[in-house]
Design a protein around this motif. Structure first.
Motif, PDB file in Angstrom:
ATOM      1  N   ALA A 122       0.836  -1.209   0.000  1.00 53.12           N
ATOM      2  CA  ALA A 122       0.000   0.000   0.000  1.00 53.12           C
ATOM      3  C   ALA A 122       0.868   1.255   0.000  1.00 53.12           C
ATOM      4  O   ALA A 122       0.363   2.374   0.065  1.00 53.12           O
ATOM      5  N   GLY A 123       2.189   1.069  -0.050  1.00 51.36           N
ATOM      6  CA  GLY A 123       3.101   2.218  -0.098  1.00 51.36           C
ATOM      7  C   GLY A 123       3.314   2.669  -1.534  1.00 51.36           C
ATOM      8  O   GLY A 123       2.628   2.219  -2.463  1.00 51.36           O
ATOM      9  N   PHE A 124       4.283   3.541  -1.709  1.00 53.00           N
ATOM     10  CA  PHE A 124       4.527   4.145  -3.028  1.00 53.00           C
ATOM     11  C   PHE A 124       4.900   3.082  -4.063  1.00 53.00           C
ATOM     12  O   PHE A 124       4.159   2.836  -5.029  1.00 53.00           O
ATOM     13  N   GLY A 129       5.273  -0.250  -3.662  1.00 48.00           N
ATOM     14  CA  GLY A 129       4.489  -1.478  -3.550  1.00 48.00           C
ATOM     15  C   GLY A 129       3.146  -1.368  -4.258  1.00 48.00           C
ATOM     16  O   GLY A 129       2.709  -2.311  -4.929  1.00 48.00           O
ATOM     17  N   ALA A 165       1.033  -2.891   7.023  1.00 45.30           N
ATOM     18  CA  ALA A 165       0.611  -2.423   8.353  1.00 45.30           C
ATOM     19  C   ALA A 165      -0.155  -1.104   8.276  1.00 45.30           C
ATOM     20  O   ALA A 165      -0.699  -0.652   9.287  1.00 45.30           O
ATOM     21  N   ALA A 206       2.643   5.848   5.836  1.00 47.84           N
ATOM     22  CA  ALA A 206       3.030   5.787   4.412  1.00 47.84           C
ATOM     23  C   ALA A 206       2.141   4.856   3.602  1.00 47.84           C
ATOM     24  O   ALA A 206       2.218   4.839   2.370  1.00 47.84           O
ATOM     25  N   PHE A 247       8.638  -5.356   0.087  1.00 40.47           N
ATOM     26  CA  PHE A 247       8.805  -3.897  -0.003  1.00 40.47           C
ATOM     27  C   PHE A 247       8.712  -3.229   1.366  1.00 40.47           C
ATOM     28  O   PHE A 247       9.239  -2.123   1.534  1.00 40.47           O
ATOM     29  N   ALA A 248       7.984  -3.832   2.299  1.00 43.69           N
ATOM     30  CA  ALA A 248       7.624  -3.121   3.533  1.00 43.69           C
ATOM     31  C   ALA A 248       8.869  -2.599   4.249  1.00 43.69           C
ATOM     32  O   ALA A 248       9.806  -3.346   4.507  1.00 43.69           O
ATOM     33  N   ALA A 249       8.834  -1.329   4.570  1.00 47.54           N
ATOM     34  CA  ALA A 249       9.968  -0.712   5.273  1.00 47.54           C
ATOM     35  C   ALA A 249       9.561   0.674   5.738  1.00 47.54           C
ATOM     36  O   ALA A 249       8.596   1.258   5.242  1.00 47.54           O
ATOM     37  N   SER A 281      10.926   4.179   5.125  1.00 43.34           N
ATOM     38  CA  SER A 281      11.718   4.508   3.928  1.00 43.34           C
ATOM     39  C   SER A 281      12.268   5.929   3.875  1.00 43.34           C
ATOM     40  O   SER A 281      12.981   6.265   2.932  1.00 43.34           O
ATOM     41  N   SER A 295      15.692  -3.504  -2.033  1.00 46.80           N
ATOM     42  CA  SER A 295      16.558  -2.625  -1.258  1.00 46.80           C
ATOM     43  C   SER A 295      17.006  -1.407  -2.075  1.00 46.80           C
ATOM     44  O   SER A 295      16.477  -1.134  -3.149  1.00 46.80           O
ATOM     45  N   TYR A 318      18.455   5.060   8.306  1.00 44.78           N
ATOM     46  CA  TYR A 318      17.686   4.344   7.286  1.00 44.78           C
ATOM     47  C   TYR A 318      18.584   3.407   6.486  1.00 44.78           C
ATOM     48  O   TYR A 318      18.315   2.199   6.371  1.00 44.78           O
ATOM     49  N   CYS A 370      18.061  -0.407  -5.623  1.00 40.70           N
ATOM     50  CA  CYS A 370      17.577   0.551  -6.622  1.00 40.70           C
ATOM     51  C   CYS A 370      17.842   1.992  -6.202  1.00 40.70           C
ATOM     52  O   CYS A 370      17.952   2.310  -5.020  1.00 40.70           O
ATOM     53  N   ASN A 409      16.775   6.312  -6.621  1.00 43.73           N
ATOM     54  CA  ASN A 409      15.575   7.081  -6.258  1.00 43.73           C
ATOM     55  C   ASN A 409      14.451   6.880  -7.266  1.00 43.73           C
ATOM     56  O   ASN A 409      14.629   7.181  -8.448  1.00 43.73           O
ATOM     57  N   ASN A 410      13.316   6.431  -6.769  1.00 42.31           N
ATOM     58  CA  ASN A 410      12.131   6.291  -7.617  1.00 42.31           C
ATOM     59  C   ASN A 410      11.320   7.589  -7.601  1.00 42.31           C
ATOM     60  O   ASN A 410      11.370   8.341  -6.631  1.00 42.31           O
TER      61      ASN A 410
END
Ligand code: NAD
Ligand code: DAU
Length: 357
Positions: A9-11, A13, A33, A37, A80-82, A84, A132, A159, A186, A188-189
């Motif tokens: 549900a993040g950017f 992900g 969770a 974010a 992906f969960a982190a 960030s 990562s 981080y 990776c 910066n997205n």
């Protein structure tokens, strides 16, 4: 077949889940969770789609992760969960240790138990894909070669240190237990659904609101920028064809200073949404630098191109134009994030439901 995604549900992900279900019909179980974010509005277009099963929960909840693995029997776990955001890690590192290190440890142990119990084809096919960052490699001098996969780890922020620790855990679970892992590091997205605490969406949102556009320090720090959907396609390639235990650097071949980024966003806004008060660049404000601010990141993405044939589809010019347009077309999304309204649905759905039980 099914995949289990964490942090969907993040950017990145949510872009990954949307992309996945746009390209195939394989169901996605999405464990998130819903921290500040996480935003289920990102996935609103999947409402009623049986291929997407959302589960609100913590990756550190071993019993929950075990039950999801047993119930859904995924052929891959995409992690992906982190926590960030570098600035948040400076103000409050504890959550980064908890989720990025301890949470990854819990997932690895749950995946190991699950995978050990699989037989034959299901066991051979299972993958643990760890998402990562290039920040684990530390900061580059202006003339230094871009990061390759063998660059030493020199993380500088809470981080990046927590992500580096998680990368080491993933590596060790492969070498010691044989868990079939893959890691991507990776750059910066940017793109749709990027939370407006990060540079590009923050600049767009502030510019449209007539607020100052904060640039840390001298603004000459360099990042490599990748359109988020290109990151998603890279992860798909790595899951399907990556060599077990390997890491793959993913980047856009787009090194830019922060000043260039802000200038580009301002120029696009001047073109697409002119402000009668004058050019948006009038709002640029230089502010005190981020403590420990890394000067330069650059990704050498030749390995993933050589081995898997992956290259980004977007140039920076096409990707940033799409992104600015997306934010102009989705002002309601930004407003809901800024007002906190995006969390109302979560309260209505989960808190109210729990209270009614
Ligand atoms: P994000 O902060 O936008 O989203 C993180 C998601 O994880 C949220 O939905 C949040 O609710 C969820 N989450 C957080 N803690 C959780 C927990 N304990 N249990 C379950 N869910 C939890 O992050 P993002 O920018 O989408 O990044 C996703 C991943 O990609 C991260 O691992 C990050 O380190 C990595 N990455 C990000 C970038 C980037 O530019 N954003 C670049 C390279 C790598
Ligand atoms: O490199 C990959 C990383 O990119 C990811 O691992 C992180 O999860 C992601 O948040 C991102 O980290 P950065 O710290 O590079 O992103 P951020 O958008 O916070 O900042 C980008 C650059 O812009 C950085 O040099 C700091 C600067 N900046 C940021 C903000 C929020 C500013 O100058 N002003 C700002 O207000």
């Amino acid at each position: 077949m099914t995949i289990l995604v964490t942090g969907g549900a993040g950017f990145i992900g949510s872009n990954f889940v949307l992309d996945w279900l746009a390209t195939c019909d394989e169901p996605v179980v999405n464990l998130d969770a819903l921290t500040y974010a996480g935003n289920l509005q990102n996935l609103a277009s999947l409402s009623g789609d049986a291929r997407h099963v959302f589960v609100k929960g913590d990756i550190g909840d071993r019993a929950l992760v075990d039950s999801l693995l047993q119930r859904h029997q995924p052929r891959a776990l995409v992690h992906f969960a982190a926590e960030s955001h570098v600035d948040r890690s400076i103000l409050g590192p504890a959550a980064f240790i908890k989720t990025n290190i301890e949470g990854t440890f819990t997932l690895l142990e749950a995946a190991r138990t699950y995978w050990s119990g699989l037989q034959g084809e299901a066991r051979a096919r299972f993958r643990f894909q760890h998402v990562s960052t290039d920040e684990v490699y530390g900061s580059l001098a202006p003339d230094a070669e871009a990061f390759t996969e063998t660059h030493p780890f020199e993380p500088n922020s809470p981080y990046s240190a927590s992500k580096a620790a998680s990368d080491h855990l993933v590596r060790a679970w492969h070498h010691t237990y044989g868990l079939p892992v893959l890691t991507t590091n990776c750059s910066n997205n940017y793109g749709p659904f990027h939370f407006p605490e990060k540079l590009i969406p923050l600049i767009i949102a502030n510019a449209l609101a007539g607020k100052p556009l904060p640039i840390y320090g001298d603004g000459l720090q360099v990042r490599d920028w990748l359109y988020v959907r290109d990151h998603c396609s890279a992860i798909r390639e790595v899951i399907e064809r990556g060599r077990l235990g390997e890491t793959y650097n993913v980047g856009g071949w787009n090194e830019k200073t922060n000043r260039e980024i802000v200038d580009t966003v301002c120029a696009l806004l001047d073109e697409l949404q002119p402000d009668p008060a004058g050019p948006y660049s009038r709002l640029i404000t230089f502010v005190k630098d981020r403590p420990g601010h890394d000067r330069r990141y650059a990704i050498d993405a030749r390995k993933i191109e050589r081995e898997l044939g992956w290259r980004p589809a977007e140039t920076f010019d096409t990707g940033i134009r799409k992104t600015v347009r997306w934010y102009l077309d989705h002002r309601d999304w930004v407003a809901a994030v800024q007002s906190g309204g995006y969390r109302d649905w979560v309260d209505a759905n989960y808190t109210a439901r729990a209270a009614a039980e």
